[in-house]
Write a protein that holds these residues in place. Structure first.
Motif, PDB file in Angstrom:
ATOM      1  N   ASP A 110       0.859  -1.502   0.118  1.00  0.00           N
ATOM      2  CA  ASP A 110      -0.194  -0.141  -0.033  1.00  0.00           C
ATOM      3  C   ASP A 110       0.654   1.603   0.246  1.00  0.00           C
ATOM      4  O   ASP A 110       2.211   0.813   0.671  1.00  0.00           O
ATOM      5  N   ARG A 114      -0.236   5.524  -7.543  1.00  0.00           N
ATOM      6  CA  ARG A 114      -1.755   4.735  -7.940  1.00  0.00           C
ATOM      7  C   ARG A 114      -0.899   3.979  -9.400  1.00  0.00           C
ATOM      8  O   ARG A 114      -0.610   4.712  -9.976  1.00  0.00           O
ATOM      9  N   ASN A 148      -2.541  -3.089  -5.600  1.00  0.00           N
ATOM     10  CA  ASN A 148      -3.788  -2.302  -5.054  1.00  0.00           C
ATOM     11  C   ASN A 148      -3.911  -1.520  -6.768  1.00  0.00           C
ATOM     12  O   ASN A 148      -2.772  -0.789  -7.633  1.00  0.00           O
ATOM     13  N   GLY A 150      -5.384   0.900  -8.340  1.00  0.00           N
ATOM     14  CA  GLY A 150      -5.807   1.915  -7.719  1.00  0.00           C
ATOM     15  C   GLY A 150      -6.181   3.730  -9.549  1.00  0.00           C
ATOM     16  O   GLY A 150      -4.887   3.572 -10.108  1.00  0.00           O
ATOM     17  N   VAL A 182      -4.323  -8.577  -7.076  1.00  0.00           N
ATOM     18  CA  VAL A 182      -4.650  -7.837  -7.422  1.00  0.00           C
ATOM     19  C   VAL A 182      -5.837  -7.987  -6.400  1.00  0.00           C
ATOM     20  O   VAL A 182      -6.433  -8.828  -6.490  1.00  0.00           O
ATOM     21  N   GLU A 183      -6.359  -6.936  -5.046  1.00  0.00           N
ATOM     22  CA  GLU A 183      -7.374  -7.409  -4.201  1.00  0.00           C
ATOM     23  C   GLU A 183      -8.613  -6.722  -4.716  1.00  0.00           C
ATOM     24  O   GLU A 183      -8.443  -4.736  -5.078  1.00  0.00           O
ATOM     25  N   HIS A 185     -10.762  -3.697  -3.295  1.00  0.00           N
ATOM     26  CA  HIS A 185      -9.828  -2.834  -1.945  1.00  0.00           C
ATOM     27  C   HIS A 185     -10.509  -1.470  -2.618  1.00  0.00           C
ATOM     28  O   HIS A 185      -9.505  -0.337  -2.433  1.00  0.00           O
ATOM     29  N   SER A 189     -11.923  -1.113  -8.405  1.00  0.00           N
ATOM     30  CA  SER A 189     -11.629  -2.526  -8.077  1.00  0.00           C
ATOM     31  C   SER A 189     -12.682  -3.265  -7.363  1.00  0.00           C
ATOM     32  O   SER A 189     -12.331  -4.718  -6.883  1.00  0.00           O
TER      33      SER A 189
END
Length: 312
Positions: A110, A114, A148, A150, A182-183, A185, A189
């Motif tokens: 994290d 992005r 992620n 994003g 990739v979650e 999240h 996504s």
């Protein structure tokens, strides 16, 4: 003598068959379990952030084994954010894992930008920021980093941008034998169709998903169906996250039907690790982790009993 031997063998077989459906998850764990259980470090985020607890990322493997009887861990980079390139630290973490008999599975990454940022320079910076965690994951013997996806903009534009960032990190990770997963999240996504479509656009076999049972809040006004979402993400799954918040008197999670959810997971042929990620506020973290583990064990035992019944 032959008749007596036959009767003894028949009696043994009958006894084994009678006991088989009652076998616990532990009895099936070695090579026969429908899935394995790991612990996501986020389950202990409050404890790790409480300085009075004196618990650090280096203690995570030991605590996972001693307190919960779990032998596989999923790290969160927030708890060793400045250590990705620290060879001495990573060697110590590896030693702690070896000492505890614990396997490192992945690093959840994290706060590194992005990967689908609309600004080309910012997106490239985010991609490059993730490289160090690929390297760290390789050093720790992990199979993946969790990232992620994003972005910002319209549905298809976000897919295009996120796929670009994910592809570049995945290309870096591929020669090392590592996955980029990739979650769901937040944002798009958490839309299962969007994320599955994004992974398809990446088009690399080491880029996949980490379906999370509970992260399906797309926005304040939109919740995506969690069962539909996991169904859509499982064809690309290389890990699974069992999110839990609260439990009823029978030990079942109140928001997610774990039996239904794990049926979806298993029917896609996934038999790898399912990571406990407890985020509840009612129970303490240790108790919540134990409750989640007990529920997963109950599901596993039911699946095993069902399989044995079919086989019989």
């Amino acid at each position: 003598m032959q008749r007596r031997q036959f009767l003894q063998a028949a009696l043994a077989a009958t006894s084994a068959a009678a006991l088989a459906p009652q076998m616990s998850f532990a009895d099936h764990h070695e090579g026969h379990a429908p899935f394995k259980i790991s612990l996501a470090e986020w389950s202990l985020h409050k404890t790790l952030r409480d300085k009075s607890k004196n618990l650090t990322n280096l203690d995570f493997p030991r605590v996972t084994k001693e307190e919960f009887g779990i032998d596989a861990v999923e790290y969160v980079n927030q708890f060793f954010a400045d250590k990705a390139k620290d060879a001495k630290y990573l060697a110590e973490l590896n030693q702690r894992c070896d000492d505890a008999g614990v396997k490192s599975l992945l690093i959840m990454v994290d706060r590194e930008g992005r990967l689908g940022d609309p600004d080309d320079a910012a997106r490239t910076k985010a991609v490059e920021n993730h490289y160090q965690w690929v390297d760290a994951a390789k050093t720790l013997g992990c199979h993946s980093i969790r990232v992620n996806a994003g972005s910002k903009g319209e549905y298809k534009e976000q897919q295009k941008l996120a796929a670009d960032g994910l592809r570049r990190v995945s290309e870096y990770a591929k020669p090392m034998g590592l996955n980029v997963i990739v979650e769901n999240h937040g944002g798009l996504s958490s839309n299962g169709a969007w994320l599955a479509g994004t992974i398809k656009q990446v088009g690399l076999d080491n880029c996949g998903t980490l379906p999370d049972f509970g992260n399906f809040k797309v926005s304040n006004d939109e919740m995506y169906d969690r069962y539909k979402g996991v169904e859509e993400l499982m064809p690309y799954a290389k890990a699974v996250s069992a999110k839990a918040h609260d439990f009823d008197d029978e030990g079942n999670e109140t928001a997610t039907d774990y039996f239904k959810m794990m049926d979806i997971v298993l029917k896609h042929g996934y038999h790898g690790y399912v990571g406990i990620e407890y985020e509840g506020k009612v129970l303490g973290e240790y108790e919540g982790i134990k409750k989640t583990k007990a529920l997963l064990e109950k599901v596993a035992a039911a699946v095993s009993a069902k399989s044995l019944k079919k086989a019989g």
